[in-house]
Structure formats: structure tokens, C-alpha cells
Design an enzyme around this catalytic site. Structure first.
Site, PDB file in Angstrom:
ATOM      1  N   GLU A  57      34.180  65.549  43.354  1.00 32.98           N
ATOM      2  CA  GLU A  57      35.402  66.077  42.809  1.00 32.98           C
ATOM      3  C   GLU A  57      35.063  67.637  42.660  1.00 32.98           C
ATOM      4  O   GLU A  57      36.711  67.641  41.251  1.00 32.98           O
ATOM      5  CB  GLU A  57      36.259  65.521  42.283  1.00 32.98           C
ATOM      6  CG  GLU A  57      35.376  64.938  40.855  1.00 32.98           C
ATOM      7  CD  GLU A  57      35.013  63.835  40.479  1.00 32.98           C
ATOM      8  OE1 GLU A  57      34.949  63.518  38.959  1.00 32.98           O
ATOM      9  OE2 GLU A  57      34.829  63.279  41.169  1.00 32.98           O
ATOM     10  N   GLU A  88      39.856  62.300  45.083  1.00 33.89           N
ATOM     11  CA  GLU A  88      38.825  63.500  44.349  1.00 33.89           C
ATOM     12  C   GLU A  88      40.552  64.986  44.066  1.00 33.89           C
ATOM     13  O   GLU A  88      39.947  65.253  42.809  1.00 33.89           O
ATOM     14  CB  GLU A  88      38.334  63.993  45.565  1.00 33.89           C
ATOM     15  CG  GLU A  88      37.342  63.079  46.207  1.00 33.89           C
ATOM     16  CD  GLU A  88      36.342  62.478  44.700  1.00 33.89           C
ATOM     17  OE1 GLU A  88      36.283  62.750  43.914  1.00 33.89           O
ATOM     18  OE2 GLU A  88      36.021  61.287  45.426  1.00 33.89           O
ATOM     19  N   HIS A  94      41.417  63.962  40.369  1.00 39.43           N
ATOM     20  CA  HIS A  94      40.441  64.327  39.840  1.00 39.43           C
ATOM     21  C   HIS A  94      40.596  65.715  38.850  1.00 39.43           C
ATOM     22  O   HIS A  94      40.346  65.987  38.054  1.00 39.43           O
ATOM     23  CB  HIS A  94      39.057  63.838  40.862  1.00 39.43           C
ATOM     24  CG  HIS A  94      38.603  62.918  39.851  1.00 39.43           C
ATOM     25  ND1 HIS A  94      38.847  62.004  38.762  1.00 39.43           N
ATOM     26  CD2 HIS A  94      38.073  61.711  40.379  1.00 39.43           C
ATOM     27  CE1 HIS A  94      37.876  61.078  38.631  1.00 39.43           C
ATOM     28  NE2 HIS A  94      37.516  60.610  39.946  1.00 39.43           N
ATOM     29  N   GLU A 129      37.220  57.736  36.119  1.00 40.79           N
ATOM     30  CA  GLU A 129      37.299  56.873  36.996  1.00 40.79           C
ATOM     31  C   GLU A 129      38.419  55.933  37.710  1.00 40.79           C
ATOM     32  O   GLU A 129      39.385  55.991  38.315  1.00 40.79           O
ATOM     33  CB  GLU A 129      36.280  56.529  37.539  1.00 40.79           C
ATOM     34  CG  GLU A 129      35.019  57.323  37.662  1.00 40.79           C
ATOM     35  CD  GLU A 129      35.401  57.887  39.013  1.00 40.79           C
ATOM     36  OE1 GLU A 129      35.887  58.025  39.763  1.00 40.79           O
ATOM     37  OE2 GLU A 129      34.802  59.256  39.128  1.00 40.79           O
ATOM     38  N   GLY A 182      30.412  58.702  47.597  1.00 40.76           N
ATOM     39  CA  GLY A 182      31.693  58.707  49.097  1.00 40.76           C
ATOM     40  C   GLY A 182      32.470  59.793  49.009  1.00 40.76           C
ATOM     41  O   GLY A 182      32.526  60.895  50.240  1.00 40.76           O
ATOM     42  N   GLU A 202      26.738  65.373  40.043  1.00 39.80           N
ATOM     43  CA  GLU A 202      26.959  64.110  39.053  1.00 39.80           C
ATOM     44  C   GLU A 202      26.351  62.679  39.434  1.00 39.80           C
ATOM     45  O   GLU A 202      26.417  62.289  40.759  1.00 39.80           O
ATOM     46  CB  GLU A 202      28.524  63.149  39.257  1.00 39.80           C
ATOM     47  CG  GLU A 202      29.410  62.401  38.054  1.00 39.80           C
ATOM     48  CD  GLU A 202      31.001  62.542  38.005  1.00 39.80           C
ATOM     49  OE1 GLU A 202      31.182  60.858  38.069  1.00 39.80           O
ATOM     50  OE2 GLU A 202      31.058  62.799  39.595  1.00 39.80           O
TER      51      GLU A 202
END
Length: 884
Positions: free
Chosen positions: A284, A318, A321, A340, A281, A141
Site C-alpha cells: 500500500e 490496499e 490502507h 491489517e 500479494g 515493508e
């Protein structure tokens, strides 16, 4: 191959003076869809071979036409290309630095077989398939899959994936990918293979694979329909004892999502892999989350309370998601806040239910006001759904995430909890398995609730932080509030008539009886008047719960703020009143210091009395009390001043804390001693509060510069039994001005030099709190330390971002040396990791706010970056700061 990527980047920089801007208005669906992608990944010692089979179809309305097929691909060598099993003629396709184009395809349905060669070890940008220590992993991503193989790499093209991985079994005993494992076996020469299949269609950005040798924490979760789901967390050897909190957080997340939104996990296994080299960080990817180790590994010795809470929140984010991002994804990257903003809202609600809702809300608002409001006021200001970008990596921002979450929260407030749940159900009913837009989400909420949210959608296209100018008057037994919306000059074109619709929660507090009434208002016009029946004089409590992400301009009397500070029932408004009082006291001291050069020795008696009352109020949650005692940050104060004098802000800020530390030293000493947990460690809201308030007491004691304060620091630091107190003690020593060779600094280094996550705190603390006159020299010394890993994002962030964010009077030194130092490092980092470079360049966001001398120094520093021919990522940020 290892030389190919930098050469290509160099050629791009020389040939492209102005990177292309991509606009939302130009969106068109792909002419082709991809039904499935079968991958074979053959990992060799010095390269990796990727063989892919893509089943492709033209969109129904385009069938019968001869159309080019554009496949995205960067930094790879094309070895073979077959069309329906036959070698594709070389004169029928074109290869460039970022594309493979098959010309004038006649077939409506066909299969492509592509083989490419890539070099993960040479991939220092950490996008695509790359090496992190001894492991190999992916980050796709937003546009990393194109660095693995040729594909239609965009979020609205969704396919089913099957991945077969082959590697040396001793070096890479674990081969992981998305979905469920469907096969494995041994091969000659000590090699082995594992095959994975994901039954759900997904965009290429959710693809993941990992190869390595790990310790594995294993557990299971029984879903609400009785399915047994295997849970696995993969970590570097020796870190197994640091996974318990992450595993518990995962199970809590799964249970919470079932109970709150009725959402059950849909695969047989859920895997998390922790790696040290990661630009974000966490990610997902369907069934195989890849995490920055910072957000996975923790125990009481090496992690702070903040670390534990962050891990819980990020694990939840995550996991959530899986539905809000994976099962329903974005049509295009302009819709990023669709997944998000919504998922941040969900993780905030999860953490609020796990911890203290009032304290969690306060933390979220503090982050928004400190970081996102500044972003909204700077050259990179953008709506939560941007209208254009050069590099989408630059829009993983506080605006898209945190402000996006506040927009979702406003919908929740406007339609209510029950209707919001109905809206989520309708969203999944209508769009499961689809790539959709923000309009689709809001429309689902309208259908479920029956509420017209057409005007509310204006939030998605308006940049900047609105201000509500509120004035009041009393007419007989009515209290009248007049509210006016004011918007900053937009950084992008905003449609005519774009007036925001927002909730605005107001409290009215009777000055005599202290009774409090609450009203839930809706603001739809530029100017509105609201009337309330009252019985006596009242104080308005505005924007309760931070019901809308706005500034509120209201002329409070200090006496009314002191009343709110004492009796306000809404935690956010009580905190806000306290901050306004601190601001009032600070500005009075600041203005006097600027005019006379003298720091006042006395504070307002009413303020001192109110502060004492706050200290002695034993009804307040300890974490909340710690926040109430926290002075406004230097960063926050600098945002409120035009042409901020960073040196004067620092001096006056330290003076105010020091004065309070001296006047109330006895209370701080007694409370600091009372809150000593004596080696006991619990992960509970009560224990978090005790440690937080104890650290706050120490901050005031050290600021007092008394012998008692320094004795308290020595006792606190050298007897600390947990990282929350140990790192705070170290930071207080650094703030007190000790040399880098001081026993406190070196003790920490020697104790923790073998734990990379803890050493990030050491580097970050020295960057954040070193005295201005030694800061740059100390930073240069830290860069030479053998433990500082110059190409690992966590270390770059710990040193450079912490310096610019927290050591403001050093970074913004009038000499311009802080700007020069950081610009040279950004230029260096941009050569191998544009994402980290562009985010570090965000440190110059105050360029339009600082005085002319600092503006000139900033421009000189930024021009150094531009003259080097920066990446697209860094070009976009720096050019906006320079006004180009």
C-alpha cells in the site's frame, strides 16, 4: 557489490547460533526524529547510487545530551557521509553489517548527507530495491528501506519524502515514486529525471519507487468534493487488456470508502504497478501501490471467478490502507494487526457489498477455520498482537490478518454499525498523521460508543482458539443455555485473569412451527447461564454469522442438524449444520474402514434424504448451494483427528463423494447441462453461482467413476470458454489419475505456455492433485520444466506450498519422502529468499499432531534445514517446530 550480500549472510549464519528475540515490553521511542528525507536515485547499468539528505532532530526531552545515532543499513557500500555539509570524521562513526552508528552526537538539529552504492540485480531476497524481469521496484515493508540507504527504519519515525530518479530514458521511460510529480527533464546521453514529492509524513516502510517500461491503463475518479484524481495502472507490455477489472475495482473502492466511512483520497494521482517477482500479494505504498501481477491482471480467458474476486478484494484492501495504515500507522511492528486486521475487515465489508454478503461471509469463515484455526493450534500460535518475534516477516499471518479482522468485527457487533462509524471518525480525529497502538484504536471506539471495552482488549494478548462448551435444558417454558469458555494451553505468557469478552448470537428454532427468534448475547465470564421464554421445543442455532472466532461444542442430535440443514435462516449456521452432518457420516465410514478395511456400500437413509432435499431446494442461492454441497476438506478433517491417517482420510473422502456421485448421478448430469452458459460470460453474483455449482456437479460426476461422468468431464473441459471451468476440468482429469503426458494436461500446457499467470495454475494443479505414488517424481519433473522459474515466488508457492497444502496424503506419506523433498527445497530457497522459505516451512505445522513415526520423519527433515544454518526468518519457524 553483487557478491557482498551472500557473503554477509554466510558470515552472519556462521557467527549467530541463536538470533536475537525482540520483545514488545522493551519498546522505546527513537531518540531521534526525521523531519524530511530527500533522495536522489541514480540508476546505472550495473549498480544504483543513492544520495540522501536527512534533516534530523533529537526528541525535545533529550536535547543537550550526547547521543549515538543508529542508522539501519544492509547490503550496501558507504561512499560518503557528511554532517551539516562537512565530511564526517571516520573515527566518529562505525559501520557493521546492519548498522551505521554516529557516535556521541552533540547537535540537537542537524543534516546528514549520505551516498551509498547498491546492486538491485543481485537482490534476490526481493526486499529493498530489486529487479523484477526488466523492471526495478521496491518492497520496504517491514524492513526493506534499510537495503536502499541508511535510515532510522522503524514505523514510528515518520518523515516527508522527496525523490528524484535518474535513468536511461529508453530502458526506463517511467520513473515513479510516492506522492505527486513536481518536475521532470532530459539529460545528456539519453538519460532523464523525474522528481516526486509526498506532502504527507510517512514511515520508511511506505516508501516506493519503480523504474521500467510499461503499458499504462489510465482513468480518473471524481471525489466527493469534486477533485479529479488521475488513476494509472502500469503493467508489462502486452497486458493492457487485462487491467479493466482492476481499474473498475479501484473506482468502486474509492466510492465505497467515501460512502461508508467518509474517507476521501488525498493525492492528485493514484498509481498501481504490477510486477511478477513479489514476496507479498500487494503493498500500500502511499500513492504508488506495487502489486503482485496475480492480483492485478485478469480477463475471462485467463482468470477464474476466484481470481476476479481476489483482485477486487486486494485492490480494495490496499486502497483502504491509505487511511487505515498510511494516514494512521503502527507505532511498532507488534501493532501490525492495528492496520491489517482493520483493513481486512474493511475489504471484507467492501466485497460483501459488491457481491453476495452471505457467500462472502462464508468464504471468509471457511478460510479462517481451515487456515487460521490450524495456525492457532500449532507451534507458531501467537496472539493477534504478538509479544515477541525474531523476524517480523514471520508474523504476516492468518492470525494477525484474518483473526485480527474478526476481532474488529466483534467490536462492530458489540457497539453497532452507527457507533462503529463514529469510532472510526474519532480514531482519525485523534490520530491522523500519527503512529499508534491497538489500545489507541479500541479507546477511540470506547469514546465514540460509550461502551466499556477494557475486558475486550484481552483478545489482543491471548493466543489460541477458544472453545465455547454449550449445554442446554428446558425448564417449564424456559430454554436454558449454559456456556463455558475453555482456552487451549497458551503458547506465550498470558496475564492472570485474562477472560475474554465476546458477542454470541443465538437463534432458537421452534421444531413445530419453524419460527425463529434471535438473541444477541455478550459473554464476559468463564461460565454463564442464559434463559429464554419459549413456546414448545426448540433447536438452538449457535454463533450465528460466526459472531465470535471460536469453536462451539454442543451435542446436537443428527435429526436436529438435518432440520437446521433444511430450514436455518442464518447462512453460516446452515452451512455449519451441513458440515457437521458430513462429518458425522464421514467419521462413521472412517471408523468402519479403519476397523475392517471395508468401505461401506450404504449410507444412512436420513442423510441421503436430506442430501436429496438440498439438491432439489431451488430457493438457495447457487453459490451458496455449491458450498452446501462441498464436503469437508481433507485438511479440515485431519485437524479434527488425533494422529490423522492421511491415507485413510483420502480413501474415505473419495469414497463418500463417489457414492453420492453415483446415487445422485441423474441430478448432477441434468444440473451440469442446465448450467452451461454457452459461451456467455458475466461478472455477476448470479453468473459466479452458475459456474460454481456447475463445477461442483462435475466434481461429483468424475468421482462417480462412471462412463457418464467421464463423458461429462471431456465435454466440460474441451468445450470450456472461461478459465473457471477450464482449470477445474484440468484438475478433475489430474484427480482421475491421468499421466502427465495425457492430452488434457498437454493441451493446457501448449495453449497457455506464453501466459505465466495461467501456467502457475498448471503447476499448482499438478502439485495439488497428482496421485501419491507419482507425486514426488512428478514434482521433480515439473522443477525441470523450462517454464518453471526457480527464483520467482509465485512459482515456488504454486509448486511447493500447493503440494504441501492440498496433496496431504502425498506430503504426509508415511515413508517421510514428502518431508525430505520439501525440506531440501526450503533449504535451497532460504539461500536467496528467506521470506518464501520460512512461509514454506509452515507446511510442517502439524508436527505435534501427527503420529510418532511421522513426527520422527518431520524432525529429521527439519534438522536438515537447521544444520544448514538458516536465515533468521526460517530459523524462527523451524526452531519452534522442533521445540527449541
Amino acid at each position: 557489490m553483487s557478491e557482498l550480500i551472500p557473503v554477509m549472510r554466510s558470515l552472519w549464519r556462521r557467527s549467530m547460533q541463536q538470533p536475537k528475540t525482540i520483545f514488545l515490553k522493551d519498546y522505546k521511542p527513537s531518540p531521534y526524529s526525521v523531519e524530511s528525507i530527500d533522495l536522489t536515485v541514480d540508476i546505472k547499468q550495473d549498480h544504483t547510487l543513492i544520495s540522501s539528505t536527512l534533516k534530523i532532530e533529537k526528541r525535545p526531552e533529550l536535547r543537550g545530551q550526547k547521543l549515538d545515532l543508529e542508522l539501519n543499513g544492509e547490503g550496501m557500500e558507504l561512499l560518503s557521509l557528511k554532517f551539516n555539509g562537512e565530511k564526517f570524521p571516520t573515527d566518529k562513526y562505525q559501520v557493521s553489517a546492519d548498522k551505521l552508528v554516529l557516535l556521541k552526537i552533540e547537535h540537537d538539529v542537524f543534516t546528514l548527507d549520505i551516498e551509498v552504492k547498491i546492486d538491485p540485480a543481485a537482490n534476490k531476497a526481493l526486499e529493498g530495491f530489486y529487479q523484477s524481469g526488466p523492471q526495478l521496484c521496491t518492497q520496504c515493508e517491514p524492513e526493506g528501506f534499510r537495503k536502499i540507504t541508511y535510515s532510522i527504519d522503524r514505523p514510528d519515525v515518520m518523515a516527508k519524502y522527496k525523490t528524484k530518479m535518474i535513468a536511461d530514458e529508453k530502458q526506463y521511460p517511467f520513473l515513479l515514486s510516492n506522492g505527486n510529480k513536481i518536475g521532470e527533464g532530459k539529460l545528456a546521453g539519453g538519460r532523464h529525471w523525474v522528481e516526486w514529492q509526498d506532502p504527507f509524513k510517512k514511515p520508511s516502510y511506505l516508501f516506493a519507487m519503480v523504474a521500467g517500461d510499461f503499458d499504462v491503463a489510465r482513468d480518473s475518479f471524481t471525489s466527493m468534493t469534486g477533485r479529479e484524481i488521475a488513476l494509472e495502472i502500469y503493467v508489462d507490455k502486452g497486458n493492457l487488456d487485462k487491467t479493466r477489472h482492476a481499474m473498475e475495482s479501484l473506482k468502486h473502492s474509492m466510492k465505497w470508502d467515501e460512502e461508508t466511512f467518509g474517507l476521501e483520497y488525498d493525492l492528485d494521482i493514484y498509481m498501481i504497478v504490477a510486477v511478477d517477482s513479489f514476496n507479498m500479494g500487494a503493498m500500500e505504498n502511499k500513492g504508488l501501490n506495487i502489486f503482485n501481477s496475480t492480483y492485478t491482471l485478469a480477463n475471462e480467458k485467463n482468470a477464474t471467478d476466484h481470481d476476479f474476486q481476489n483482485i477486487q478484494g486486494v485492490i480494495g484492501h490496499e486502497y483502504f490502507h491509505n487511511w487505515t495504515g498510511n494516514r494512521v500507522t503502527c507505532r511498532d511492528w507488534f501493532q501490525l494487526t492495528l492496520k491489517e486486521g482493520l483493513t481486512v475487515f474493511r475489504d471484507q465489508e467492501f466485497s460483501s457489498d459488491m457481491l453476495s454478503r452471505a457467500v462472502k461471509r462464508l468464504e471468509d469463515v471457511r478460510l479462517l477455520k481451515d487456515a487460521q484455526f490450524a495456525e492457532d493450534a500449532g507451534p507458531m500460535s501467537h496472539p493477534i498482537r504478538p509479544s515477541s518475534y525474531i523476524e517480523i516477516n514471520n508474523f504476516y499471518t492468518r492470525t494477525v490478518y484474518e483473526k485480527g479482522s474478526e476481532v474488529i468485527r466483534m467490536i462492530h457487533t458489540l457497539i453497532g454499525k452507527e457507533n462503529f462509524r463514529k469510532g472510526m471518525d474519532k480514531y482519525f480525529e485523534l490520530h491522523d498523521g500519527q503512529a499508534v497502538t491497538t489500545e489507541d484504536f479500541v479507546n477511540a471506539m470506547e469514546v465514540a460508543s460509550g461502551k466499556d471495552l477494557s475486558q475486550f482488549k484481552n483478545w489482543y494478548s491471548r493466543p489460541g482458539t477458544p472453545t465455547l462448551i454449550v449445554r442446554s435444558k428446558t425448564e417449564g417454558n424456559e430454554f436454558v443455555l449454559e456456556v463455558e469458555q475453555k482456552y487451549p494451553v497458551p503458547s506465550v505468557s498470558v496475564p492472570e485473569g485474562n477472560i475474554l469478552h465476546m458477542p454470541f448470537v443465538v437463534g432458537l428454532i421452534n421444531k413445530k412451527t419453524k419460527d425463529q427468534q434471535e438473541h444477541h448475547l455478550e459473554i464476559r465470564q468463564l461460565k454463564e447461564t442464559f434463559r429464554f421464554k419459549i413456546d414448545g421445543d426448540v433447536i438452538p442455532s449457535l454463533n450465528r454469522g460466526f459472531s465470535a472466532p471460536v469453536h462451539v461444542d454442543y451435542p446436537y442430535e443428527v435429526s436436529d442438524l438435518i432440520t437446521l440443514m433444511s430450514i436455518e435462516s442464518d447462512p453460516y449456521c446452515r452451512y455449519e449444520a451441513t458440515q457437521k452432518i458430513y462429518n458425522h457420516v464421514f467419521k462413521k465410514l472412517f471408523n468402519n474402514y479403519k476397523a475392517t478395511g471395508v468401505l461401506s456400500a450404504e449410507l444412512d437413509a436420513d442423510f441421503t434424504t436430506a442430501f436429496k432435499s438440498l439438491l432439489n431446494d431451488n430457493t438457495i442461492d447457487l453459490s451458496f448451494k455449491s458450498y452446501l454441497l462441498d464436503l469437508p476438506t481433507e485438511n479440515g478433517l485431519s485437524q479434527e483427528l488425533d494422529a490423522p491417517d492421511f491415507d485413510a482420510i483420502h480413501v474415505v473422502h473419495q469414497h463418500l463423494r463417489s457414492h453420492l456421485g453415483v446415487v445422485f448421478q441423474d441430478w448432477f448430469l441434468a444440473e451440469h447441462k442446465r448450467l452451461d452458459q454457452g459461451g456467455r460470460f458475466e461478472l455477476t453474483p448470479k453468473a459466479f453461482g452458475e459456474r460454481s455449482l456447475r463445477n461442483q456437479c462435475l466434481t461429483y460426476l468424475v468421482a462417480s467413476k462412471t462412463s457418464e461422468g467421464m463423458k461429462a468431464l471431456e465435454t466440460h473441459y474441451f468445450n470450456a470458454s472461461n478459465m473457471t471451468e477450464e482449470i477445474h476440468g484440468l484438475q478433475q482429469f489430474i484427480l482421475s489419475g491421468v499421466d502427465i503426458e495425457h492430452d488434457s494436461v498437454q493441451k493446457f500446457y501448449q495453449k497457455w505456455k506464453d501466459d505465466s499467470l495461467v501456467m502457475l495454475k498448471w503447476f499448482g494443479s499438478l502439485a495439488s492433485f497428482s496421485p501419491k505414488n507419482t507425486a514426488i517424481e512428478r514434482m521433480e519433473k515439473l522443477e525441470r520444466d523450462p517454464l518453471f522459474l526457480k527464483q520467482v515466488p509465485n512459482y515456488l508457492r504454486a509448486l511447493y506450498l500447493q503440494f504441501a497444502k492440498n496433496n496431504l496424503h502425498a506430503f504426509h506419506d508415511v515413508s517421510g519422502n514428502g518431508y525430505k523433498f520439501l525440506a531440501e527445497r526450503i533449504k535451497m530457497i532460504d539461500g536467496f529468499n528467506p521470506q518464501v522459505a520460512s512461509r514454506t516451512a509452515g507446511s510442517f505445522a502439524l508436527i505435534n499432531k501427527v503420529d510418532e513415526s511421522r513426527q520422527h520423519s518431520m524432525r529429521e527433515a527439519l534438522n536438515v534445514i537447521m544444520e544448514a544454518g538458516p536465515s533468521r526468518d526460517t530459523f524462527e519457524v523451524v526452531s519452534k517446530y522442533l521445540g527449541k
